[in-house]
Design an enzyme around this catalytic site. Structure first.
Site, PDB file in Angstrom:
ATOM      1  N   GLN A   1       0.241  -1.092   0.037  1.00 37.11           N
ATOM      2  CA  GLN A   1       0.042   0.305  -0.135  1.00 37.11           C
ATOM      3  C   GLN A   1       0.578   1.495   0.058  1.00 37.11           C
ATOM      4  OE1 GLN A   1      -1.884  -0.632   4.091  1.00 37.11           O
ATOM      5  NE2 GLN A   1      -1.309   1.572   4.694  1.00 37.11           N
TER       6      GLN A   1
ATOM      7  N   CYS B   1      -5.183   0.531   3.583  1.00 37.48           N
ATOM      8  CA  CYS B   1      -5.243  -1.099   4.042  1.00 37.48           C
ATOM      9  C   CYS B   1      -6.866  -1.241   4.066  1.00 37.48           C
ATOM     10  CB  CYS B   1      -4.024  -0.769   5.845  1.00 37.48           C
ATOM     11  SG  CYS B   1      -5.364  -0.259   6.559  1.00 37.48           S
TER      12      CYS B   1
ATOM     13  N   HIS C   1      -5.689  -1.349  11.162  1.00 38.35           N
ATOM     14  CA  HIS C   1      -5.506  -1.939  10.771  1.00 38.35           C
ATOM     15  C   HIS C   1      -6.409  -2.538   9.407  1.00 38.35           C
ATOM     16  CE1 HIS C   1      -2.522  -2.558   7.762  1.00 38.35           C
ATOM     17  NE2 HIS C   1      -1.555  -3.654   8.193  1.00 38.35           N
TER      18      HIS C   1
ATOM     19  N   ASN D   1      -1.020  -9.194   4.662  1.00 39.08           N
ATOM     20  CA  ASN D   1      -1.174  -7.987   5.486  1.00 39.08           C
ATOM     21  C   ASN D   1      -0.309  -7.413   4.049  1.00 39.08           C
ATOM     22  OD1 ASN D   1      -0.458  -5.302   6.579  1.00 39.08           O
ATOM     23  ND2 ASN D   1       1.575  -5.557   7.883  1.00 39.08           N
TER      24      ASN D   1
END
Length: 365
Positions: free
Chosen positions: A157, A171, A307, A327
């Site tokens: 990202q 995110c 997140h 992630n």
């Protein structure tokens, strides 16, 4: 002006002045705990400079001025201390000097988080009747959607938009897209990379682009807009752009709806995860998260969700149960972009609040 172009004596003098607080580096070699480095790397200013320079080369880091480089070295030094001290105390996971090692922790949080939780669109669609049935004995002992072909490459990202704003980040879009990519592959057999940028540009009724958002809102947008375009047709820019929903007139991947997993119920999360990748929210603002390098994370963190990530499996390692989380900080972070987070902690919210706000898209063939 490159630091390496300075005469060695002047260069060393600068770093010695900056290193007056580095008496901690005199610890014995047997206490050494930086993964991938020899004991001598932490015992002299000379070697510390070399370590910093090699880290710069490895990650392709360059700075605009010698002053900025010296400032980043000071931050690097402090992060090195944290990684070293924590690794001496940890047993189930470890930290490393990743590409974020020249970033102060507050700076890191501002750039790479971005979940925004509020009550403008109440969470609904909870599958309570289905998920509160305690028929979990039939669940597989482990699941890995990466091995089943339902997970695309780890994306990055980056620092989306104005990183000076608190909780600036995209995110939420990456978490949403990972879950949609997963259910699309499961239903159609096609693993297709989808566009986070389209969500950032177009999903503006409740979400805020590079300044944060929530996955449930994004699922709602995808249903109402008729789907998401492919990544290649609507590539990520790391900034907010103009909405182009019909870009290239390419085919869009659709979903039929979404459901929320009952909050604070780990067994329900596992049941959902046994069927598909799931969007989850966590608190990732702890300093260990910045430097996580491997193992089953069981560190200290709260449940203030900040997140968005995607759970893509679960399993057990050396008697420790975990959830596999994808992630969006690139493949150099963690275990090639993933983190294994401990489950069965005895706390309803789970580690870092992972059980608090999970959701997944649905798709009819």
């Amino acid at each position: 002006m490159a630091l390496t172009s300075l005469p060695k004596l002047v260069s060393l003098a600068c770093f010695i002045l900056l290193s007056s607080s580095s008496t901690w580096m005199a610890s014995s070699a047997r206490d050494f705990s930086i993964v991938g480095y020899s004991p001598d790397d932490l015992t002299s200013i000379d070697n510390l400079v070399i370590l910093f320079e090699s880290w710069l080369d490895r990650h392709g880091k360059k700075y605009e001025s010698i002053e900025e480089k010296l400032r980043r070295f000071e931050i690097f030094k402090d992060n090195l201390k944290h990684v070293d001290e924590r690794n001496r105390a940890l047993t189930n996971y470890w930290l490393g000097l990743n590409e974020f090692a020249d970033m102060a922790h507050d700076e890191f949080k501002q750039r790479f988080l971005g979940l925004r939780v509020d009550d403008r669109l109440p969470r609904g669609n909870e599958l309570r009747r289905e998920f509160e049935q305690r028929d979990f004995e039939s669940l597989p002992k482990s699941v890995d959607w990466r091995k089943k072909g339902a997970v695309t490459r780890v994306k990055n990202q980056g620092s989306c938009g104005d990183s000076r704003r608190a909780n600036a980040g995209s995110c939420w879009a990456f978490s949403t897209v990972a879950a949609v990519e997963g259910i699309n592959q499961i239903v159609t057999g096609n693993l297709t990379e989808l566009s986070e940028q389209e969500l950032i540009d177009c999903d503006t009724a409740y979400n805020s682009g590079c300044n944060g958002g929530l996955m449930d809102y994004a699922f709602t947008y995808i249903v109402s807009s008729g789907g998401l375009h492919k990544e290649e047709d609507y590539p990520y820019l790391m900034e907010e752009g103009t909405c182009e929903e019909s870009r290239a007139m390419s085919e869009a991947v659709t979903i039929s709806g979404y459901h929320d997993v009952p909050a604070n119920d780990e067994k329900s999360l596992l049941k959902a995860l046994a069927n598909q990748p799931v969007s989850v929210a966590i608190e990732a603002s702890g300093r260990d998260f910045q430097f996580y390098s491997g193992g089953v994370f069981d560190g200290h963190c709260g449940t203030e969700l900040d997140h968005g990530v995607a759970a893509v499996g679960y399993g057990t390692s050396r008697g420790v149960d975990y959830v596999v989380v994808k992630n969006s900080w690139g493949p150099k972070w963690g275990e090639k972009g993933y983190i294994r987070m401990k489950r069965n902690t005895g706390k309803p919210a789970g580690i870092c609040g992972i059980n608090k706000m999970a959701s997944f898209p649905t798709k009819i063939k």
